[in-house]
Design a protein around this motif. Structure first.
Motif, PDB file in Angstrom:
ATOM      1  N   HIS A 113      -5.046  -3.024 -14.572  1.00 48.19           N
ATOM      2  CA  HIS A 113      -4.015  -1.928 -14.904  1.00 48.19           C
ATOM      3  C   HIS A 113      -4.265  -1.004 -14.167  1.00 48.19           C
ATOM      4  CE1 HIS A 113      -1.406   0.314 -17.359  1.00 48.19           C
ATOM      5  NE2 HIS A 113      -2.250   1.097 -17.568  1.00 48.19           N
ATOM      6  N   LEU A 114      -3.266  -0.146 -13.690  1.00 50.69           N
ATOM      7  CA  LEU A 114      -3.190   0.954 -12.651  1.00 50.69           C
ATOM      8  C   LEU A 114      -2.766   2.030 -13.660  1.00 50.69           C
ATOM      9  CD1 LEU A 114      -2.464  -0.859  -9.283  1.00 50.69           C
ATOM     10  CD2 LEU A 114      -4.792  -0.221 -10.315  1.00 50.69           C
ATOM     11  N   SER A 115      -3.385   2.951 -14.014  1.00 50.37           N
ATOM     12  CA  SER A 115      -2.726   4.105 -14.780  1.00 50.37           C
ATOM     13  C   SER A 115      -2.196   5.112 -13.959  1.00 50.37           C
ATOM     14  CB  SER A 115      -3.790   4.624 -15.730  1.00 50.37           C
ATOM     15  OG  SER A 115      -5.046   5.334 -14.918  1.00 50.37           O
ATOM     16  N   LEU A 116      -2.945   5.341 -12.848  1.00 47.92           N
ATOM     17  CA  LEU A 116      -2.465   6.666 -11.837  1.00 47.92           C
ATOM     18  C   LEU A 116      -1.183   6.023 -11.213  1.00 47.92           C
ATOM     19  CD1 LEU A 116      -5.642   8.007 -10.193  1.00 47.92           C
ATOM     20  CD2 LEU A 116      -4.440   8.859 -11.871  1.00 47.92           C
ATOM     21  N   LEU A 117      -1.111   4.917 -10.662  1.00 44.57           N
ATOM     22  CA  LEU A 117       0.097   4.388 -10.211  1.00 44.57           C
ATOM     23  C   LEU A 117       1.148   4.343 -11.147  1.00 44.57           C
ATOM     24  CD1 LEU A 117      -1.241   1.866  -7.586  1.00 44.57           C
ATOM     25  CD2 LEU A 117      -0.340   4.025  -7.030  1.00 44.57           C
ATOM     26  N   GLN A 118       1.012   4.223 -12.413  1.00 45.83           N
ATOM     27  CA  GLN A 118       1.817   3.925 -13.544  1.00 45.83           C
ATOM     28  C   GLN A 118       2.422   5.331 -13.628  1.00 45.83           C
ATOM     29  OE1 GLN A 118       0.335   2.938 -17.186  1.00 45.83           O
ATOM     30  NE2 GLN A 118       2.289   2.337 -18.182  1.00 45.83           N
ATOM     31  N   GLN A 119       1.820   6.316 -13.593  1.00 51.37           N
ATOM     32  CA  GLN A 119       2.009   7.537 -13.339  1.00 51.37           C
ATOM     33  C   GLN A 119       3.257   7.974 -12.432  1.00 51.37           C
ATOM     34  OE1 GLN A 119      -0.827  10.662 -13.604  1.00 51.37           O
ATOM     35  NE2 GLN A 119      -2.213   9.451 -15.151  1.00 51.37           N
ATOM     36  N   TYR A 130      -2.704  11.132  -4.771  1.00 47.25           N
ATOM     37  CA  TYR A 130      -1.787  10.472  -5.411  1.00 47.25           C
ATOM     38  C   TYR A 130      -0.893  11.672  -6.025  1.00 47.25           C
ATOM     39  CZ  TYR A 130      -3.593   5.791  -5.814  1.00 47.25           C
ATOM     40  OH  TYR A 130      -4.162   4.494  -5.535  1.00 47.25           O
ATOM     41  N   MET A 131      -1.288  12.354  -6.623  1.00 44.43           N
ATOM     42  CA  MET A 131      -0.323  13.568  -7.184  1.00 44.43           C
ATOM     43  C   MET A 131       0.763  14.201  -6.088  1.00 44.43           C
ATOM     44  SD  MET A 131      -0.563  13.464 -10.564  1.00 44.43           S
ATOM     45  CE  MET A 131      -0.968  11.682 -10.427  1.00 44.43           C
ATOM     46  N   ASN A 132       0.226  14.272  -4.934  1.00 44.80           N
ATOM     47  CA  ASN A 132       0.739  15.018  -4.136  1.00 44.80           C
ATOM     48  C   ASN A 132       2.012  13.899  -3.355  1.00 44.80           C
ATOM     49  OD1 ASN A 132      -0.557  17.443  -3.745  1.00 44.80           O
ATOM     50  ND2 ASN A 132      -2.108  16.630  -2.313  1.00 44.80           N
ATOM     51  N   VAL A 133       1.748  12.782  -3.357  1.00 44.82           N
ATOM     52  CA  VAL A 133       2.660  11.880  -2.941  1.00 44.82           C
ATOM     53  C   VAL A 133       3.661  11.545  -3.932  1.00 44.82           C
ATOM     54  CG1 VAL A 133       1.394  10.845  -1.124  1.00 44.82           C
ATOM     55  CG2 VAL A 133       1.229   9.844  -3.290  1.00 44.82           C
ATOM     56  N   PHE A 134       3.243  11.376  -4.894  1.00 49.85           N
ATOM     57  CA  PHE A 134       4.207  11.299  -6.389  1.00 49.85           C
ATOM     58  C   PHE A 134       5.274  12.310  -6.233  1.00 49.85           C
ATOM     59  CE2 PHE A 134       0.631   8.873  -8.631  1.00 49.85           C
ATOM     60  CZ  PHE A 134       0.922   7.773  -7.703  1.00 49.85           C
ATOM     61  N   LEU A 139     -19.211  -3.864   3.266  1.00 52.39           N
ATOM     62  CA  LEU A 139     -19.440  -2.928   2.054  1.00 52.39           C
ATOM     63  C   LEU A 139     -17.987  -2.711   1.234  1.00 52.39           C
ATOM     64  CD1 LEU A 139     -20.866   0.426   4.145  1.00 52.39           C
ATOM     65  CD2 LEU A 139     -21.874  -1.376   2.712  1.00 52.39           C
ATOM     66  N   VAL A 140     -18.422  -2.724  -0.005  1.00 54.17           N
ATOM     67  CA  VAL A 140     -17.300  -2.419  -1.054  1.00 54.17           C
ATOM     68  C   VAL A 140     -16.716  -0.978  -0.967  1.00 54.17           C
ATOM     69  CG1 VAL A 140     -16.485  -3.046  -3.284  1.00 54.17           C
ATOM     70  CG2 VAL A 140     -18.140  -4.369  -2.241  1.00 54.17           C
ATOM     71  N   THR A 141     -15.461  -1.197  -0.355  1.00 53.96           N
ATOM     72  CA  THR A 141     -14.910   0.365  -0.410  1.00 53.96           C
ATOM     73  C   THR A 141     -13.412   0.036  -0.945  1.00 53.96           C
ATOM     74  OG1 THR A 141     -14.054  -0.286   1.882  1.00 53.96           O
ATOM     75  CG2 THR A 141     -16.016   0.995   1.607  1.00 53.96           C
ATOM     76  N   GLU A 142     -13.041   1.301  -1.273  1.00 52.36           N
ATOM     77  CA  GLU A 142     -11.646   1.286  -2.031  1.00 52.36           C
ATOM     78  C   GLU A 142     -10.571   1.252  -1.058  1.00 52.36           C
ATOM     79  OE1 GLU A 142     -11.412   6.174  -2.636  1.00 52.36           O
ATOM     80  OE2 GLU A 142     -12.117   4.780  -4.231  1.00 52.36           O
ATOM     81  N   SER A 143      -9.284   0.855  -1.583  1.00 51.82           N
ATOM     82  CA  SER A 143      -8.129   0.665  -0.812  1.00 51.82           C
ATOM     83  C   SER A 143      -7.635   2.201  -0.399  1.00 51.82           C
ATOM     84  CB  SER A 143      -7.190  -0.104  -0.948  1.00 51.82           C
ATOM     85  OG  SER A 143      -7.771  -1.553  -1.423  1.00 51.82           O
ATOM     86  N   LEU A 144      -7.004   2.449   0.626  1.00 52.35           N
ATOM     87  CA  LEU A 144      -6.288   3.736   0.959  1.00 52.35           C
ATOM     88  C   LEU A 144      -5.012   3.733   0.540  1.00 52.35           C
ATOM     89  CD1 LEU A 144      -8.018   4.467   4.433  1.00 52.35           C
ATOM     90  CD2 LEU A 144      -8.739   5.084   2.200  1.00 52.35           C
ATOM     91  N   LEU A 145      -4.698   3.481  -0.731  1.00 50.36           N
ATOM     92  CA  LEU A 145      -3.243   3.212  -1.289  1.00 50.36           C
ATOM     93  C   LEU A 145      -2.605   4.710  -1.037  1.00 50.36           C
ATOM     94  CD1 LEU A 145      -3.751   1.127  -3.895  1.00 50.36           C
ATOM     95  CD2 LEU A 145      -2.379   0.357  -1.907  1.00 50.36           C
ATOM     96  N   ALA A 146      -3.139   5.845  -1.237  1.00 49.05           N
ATOM     97  CA  ALA A 146      -2.537   7.185  -1.222  1.00 49.05           C
ATOM     98  C   ALA A 146      -2.144   7.432   0.120  1.00 49.05           C
ATOM     99  CB  ALA A 146      -3.419   8.132  -1.746  1.00 49.05           C
TER     100      ALA A 146
END
Length: 300
Positions: A193-199, A171-175, A121-128
């Motif tokens: 391009h990653l807008s959230l990680l850019q923030q 993301y916002m919590n860890v940032f 299955l195509v699932t997203e990465s748990l980067l946060a």
């Protein structure tokens, strides 16, 4: 998060009370990334570049410390230092033993992690979650360092995944946690391009780079991300791009330009709702404006 416990013998040892730099590299190894689906051999090239970059960080100063994580679709694990006993390696072809240990440990632990992936299955990465684990690891090392030792910590995220608005709150919590702890977050985007990680880079004072050519990944890592944050001000680095500060709505988890904000919990929605789904506040729906009757002119 059950892989956060690291044996005591795998924790970095501080032999000096001088300034020390701790680098935590998060490598996105999720096989559902578009660039890996098109060419699976790209992962080998990325891992070799990350290993060379990690050894360059250790080469800069004898007191420098390193940790490498693999971010997957279901879990995030430390692949250096590994959860097991450190490898007993000898010098091979004149290579420094520490560099050999880093290379072998990363490749062996990453191969074990990839072997456990059975789902198609195509699932997203748990980067946060991986960034949260890195922050916990840095906090643990910060507590165990000897008195008088200055620890400069930073996190580098190397990923080819796209933006995941469903992890917006994480993301916002860890940032903001990293900003409060004084930890710099750098991001090296390989494919999209990653807008959230850019923030996150802008919030913590880190660098964001979209690699133009994947073949030159090692050169970009050494040029942009190897120098320490205080030294970067004296170098000629790629100019910063405009930060996309769009927020993700809480209803569909999509980035929006204009939306509705709850006045109680500040939740964001793309469409008006009479009840906030986060704090269940009931809003007063404004009624139609009353139309004043026109005054009749008195005929003389």
């Amino acid at each position: 998060m059950n892989n956060l416990e690291i044996p005591a013998d795998s924790a970095p040892e501080f032999t000096s009370t001088s300034e020390t730099s701790l680098l935590v590299v998060i490598v996105d190894s999720n096989p559902s990334q578009k660039m890996l689906r098109d060419n699976p051999h790209v992962l080998t090239h990325c891992i070799d570049s990350v290993i060379a970059f990690a050894n360059s960080h250790l080469m800069q100063k004898a007191q420098n410390k390193l940790a490498v994580m693999a971010c997957h679709s279901k879990t995030s694990e430390f692949i250096y230092p590994g959860p097991n006993k450190p490898l007993d390696v000898r010098q091979i072809d004149g290579q420094y033993e520490v560099f050999t240990a880093v290379e072998k440990t990363i490749k062996q632990n990453l191969a074990k992690l990839l072997a456990t992936e059975k789902s198609t299955l195509v699932t997203e990465s748990l980067l946060a979650g991986a960034i949260a684990m890195a922050l916990c690891y840095i906090a643990r090392i910060q507590r165990t360092k000897p008195p008088g030792c200055v620890l400069n910590s930073r996190i580098l995220v190397v990923t080819g995944s796209g933006d995941s608005a469903s992890q917006y709150m994480n993301y916002m919590n860890v940032f903001f946690t990293a900003q409060k702890q004084g930890i710099v977050i750098d991001v090296c985007a390989l494919d999209q391009h990653l807008s959230l990680l850019q923030q996150g880079c802008d919030i913590t004072g880190g660098l964001y780079l979209k690699v133009p050519q994947l073949q030159g990944l090692l050169q970009y890592l050494l040029w942009v991300f190897l120098p320490e944050p205080p030294i970067r001000q004296k170098l000629v680095l790629p100019p910063p791009v405009k930060v996309d500060y769009r927020a993700a709505c809480f209803c569909h988890r999509e980035l929006i330009d204009i939306g509705y904000v709850c006045s109680v919990c500040l939740s964001i929605f793309c469409k008006f709702s009479p009840i906030c789904t986060t704090c269940h506040t009931v809003f007063k729906i404004p009624g139609p404006l009353a139309v004043k009757p026109k005054k009749r002119k008195i005929k003389l």
